[in-house]
Design a protein around this motif. Sequence first.
Motif, PDB file in Angstrom:
ATOM      1  N   ALA A   1      39.531  42.483  36.207  1.00  0.00           N
ATOM      2  CA  ALA A   1      40.472  43.562  35.898  1.00  0.00           C
ATOM      3  C   ALA A   1      41.243  44.030  37.126  1.00  0.00           C
ATOM      4  O   ALA A   1      42.195  44.795  37.001  1.00  0.00           O
ATOM      5  CB  ALA A   1      39.730  44.750  35.289  1.00  0.00           C
ATOM      6  N   LEU A   2      40.828  43.574  38.301  1.00  0.00           N
ATOM      7  CA  LEU A   2      41.468  44.017  39.539  1.00  0.00           C
ATOM      8  C   LEU A   2      42.472  42.982  40.016  1.00  0.00           C
ATOM      9  O   LEU A   2      42.156  41.791  40.104  1.00  0.00           O
ATOM     10  CB  LEU A   2      40.416  44.249  40.624  1.00  0.00           C
ATOM     11  CG  LEU A   2      40.938  44.796  41.958  1.00  0.00           C
ATOM     12  CD1 LEU A   2      41.478  46.211  41.783  1.00  0.00           C
ATOM     13  CD2 LEU A   2      39.840  44.770  43.020  1.00  0.00           C
TER      14      LEU A   2
ATOM     15  N   VAL B   1      44.244  48.164  38.838  1.00  0.00           N
ATOM     16  CA  VAL B   1      43.480  47.751  37.664  1.00  0.00           C
ATOM     17  C   VAL B   1      44.444  47.411  36.539  1.00  0.00           C
ATOM     18  O   VAL B   1      45.306  48.210  36.176  1.00  0.00           O
ATOM     19  CB  VAL B   1      42.510  48.864  37.217  1.00  0.00           C
ATOM     20  CG1 VAL B   1      41.805  48.466  35.921  1.00  0.00           C
ATOM     21  CG2 VAL B   1      41.486  49.145  38.310  1.00  0.00           C
TER      22      VAL B   1
ATOM     23  N   ASN C   1      35.361  41.401  40.737  1.00  0.00           N
ATOM     24  CA  ASN C   1      34.938  42.678  41.314  1.00  0.00           C
ATOM     25  C   ASN C   1      34.483  42.457  42.759  1.00  0.00           C
ATOM     26  O   ASN C   1      33.485  41.769  43.004  1.00  0.00           O
ATOM     27  CB  ASN C   1      33.788  43.249  40.482  1.00  0.00           C
ATOM     28  CG  ASN C   1      33.358  44.627  40.937  1.00  0.00           C
ATOM     29  OD1 ASN C   1      33.642  45.047  42.059  1.00  0.00           O
ATOM     30  ND2 ASN C   1      32.670  45.336  40.074  1.00  0.00           N
TER      31      ASN C   1
ATOM     32  N   TYR D   1      44.601  38.188  39.853  1.00  0.00           N
ATOM     33  CA  TYR D   1      43.298  38.725  39.485  1.00  0.00           C
ATOM     34  C   TYR D   1      42.214  38.215  40.433  1.00  0.00           C
ATOM     35  O   TYR D   1      42.226  37.045  40.832  1.00  0.00           O
ATOM     36  CB  TYR D   1      42.926  38.308  38.062  1.00  0.00           C
ATOM     37  CG  TYR D   1      43.612  39.108  36.980  1.00  0.00           C
ATOM     38  CD1 TYR D   1      43.210  40.407  36.687  1.00  0.00           C
ATOM     39  CD2 TYR D   1      44.656  38.557  36.241  1.00  0.00           C
ATOM     40  CE1 TYR D   1      43.831  41.139  35.688  1.00  0.00           C
ATOM     41  CE2 TYR D   1      45.278  39.280  35.237  1.00  0.00           C
ATOM     42  CZ  TYR D   1      44.861  40.570  34.963  1.00  0.00           C
ATOM     43  OH  TYR D   1      45.474  41.298  33.975  1.00  0.00           O
TER      44      TYR D   1
ATOM     45  N   GLN E   1      35.489  43.975  30.991  1.00  0.00           N
ATOM     46  CA  GLN E   1      36.097  43.764  32.299  1.00  0.00           C
ATOM     47  C   GLN E   1      35.059  43.992  33.389  1.00  0.00           C
ATOM     48  O   GLN E   1      34.133  44.775  33.217  1.00  0.00           O
ATOM     49  CB  GLN E   1      37.315  44.668  32.457  1.00  0.00           C
ATOM     50  CG  GLN E   1      37.086  46.135  32.177  1.00  0.00           C
ATOM     51  CD  GLN E   1      36.661  46.911  33.402  1.00  0.00           C
ATOM     52  OE1 GLN E   1      36.573  46.388  34.505  1.00  0.00           O
ATOM     53  NE2 GLN E   1      36.390  48.172  33.206  1.00  0.00           N
TER      54      GLN E   1
ATOM     55  N   LEU F   1      34.696  45.395  36.221  1.00  0.00           N
ATOM     56  CA  LEU F   1      34.466  46.602  37.009  1.00  0.00           C
ATOM     57  C   LEU F   1      33.497  47.548  36.299  1.00  0.00           C
ATOM     58  O   LEU F   1      33.058  48.541  36.875  1.00  0.00           O
ATOM     59  CB  LEU F   1      35.790  47.331  37.273  1.00  0.00           C
ATOM     60  CG  LEU F   1      36.843  46.549  38.060  1.00  0.00           C
ATOM     61  CD1 LEU F   1      38.122  47.367  38.171  1.00  0.00           C
ATOM     62  CD2 LEU F   1      36.328  46.171  39.447  1.00  0.00           C
TER      63      LEU F   1
END
Length: 217
Positions: free
Chosen positions: A61-62, A110, A71, A68, A1, A3
């Motif tokens: 992942a955010l 997340v 980052n 989504y 992911q 991040l």
Amino acid sequence: QDLAKFGQAGPKHGSAPDGGSTDFLHLFVGIEKAMESCTVCDPWSAHEALRLGLLTEVVPALKIKGEYINNPMVRTDTWISKKTGEIIYGLPKKGERLAKGKELFKSGEVDLTRLDQAVEKMCTKLMMTFPNCLSKTINSIRKKKLEHWDANKESNRDWLALNMMTEAKAGFKAFNDGPKGNKEVDFVKMRQMLAQGLEWNEEMHRAISPQYQNTEV
């Protein structure tokens, strides 16, 4: 992911990446990028690690408002700098862009669902192969790393054991016991004390370690 960060702790925290990155990282990213990573310990973002060939896939992942996003604290909007022509994809944002990215990160949540899906997808692909052939292939690819490890493991272990009495003792304890945002020893003071011929002892540890410093104003 995306991040995640990838990098070395070694010389920043009292050790060396022996038995790992010193064996194989230069084979993947080239000698200069490996040397930079192993010595100054600046981390790579997941997107930069993907660009360097260290990852197979990166997924977001955010989530912001249920969607989504990449980052927000690294550059994924462009591949090269218009000013310099340098590759900037995956590098950390700076200044106002970084501040905005951090605020956006705080406003989201997340969710690792996409990561789970990517892992399942890869496992399924591996499942659709002959197991013995797969195992042999993986072992063959890893042989260069294993050859380096077998050639250096005794001296690496001996050095790491001895280092625990000096730099590792200071670096590990600073990382573990130092206050938030201050997890490194005072490198300048340490080098000055060593240049004066002072020995590694408890006095030096206390003089250079953040957990022993008076932070009151």
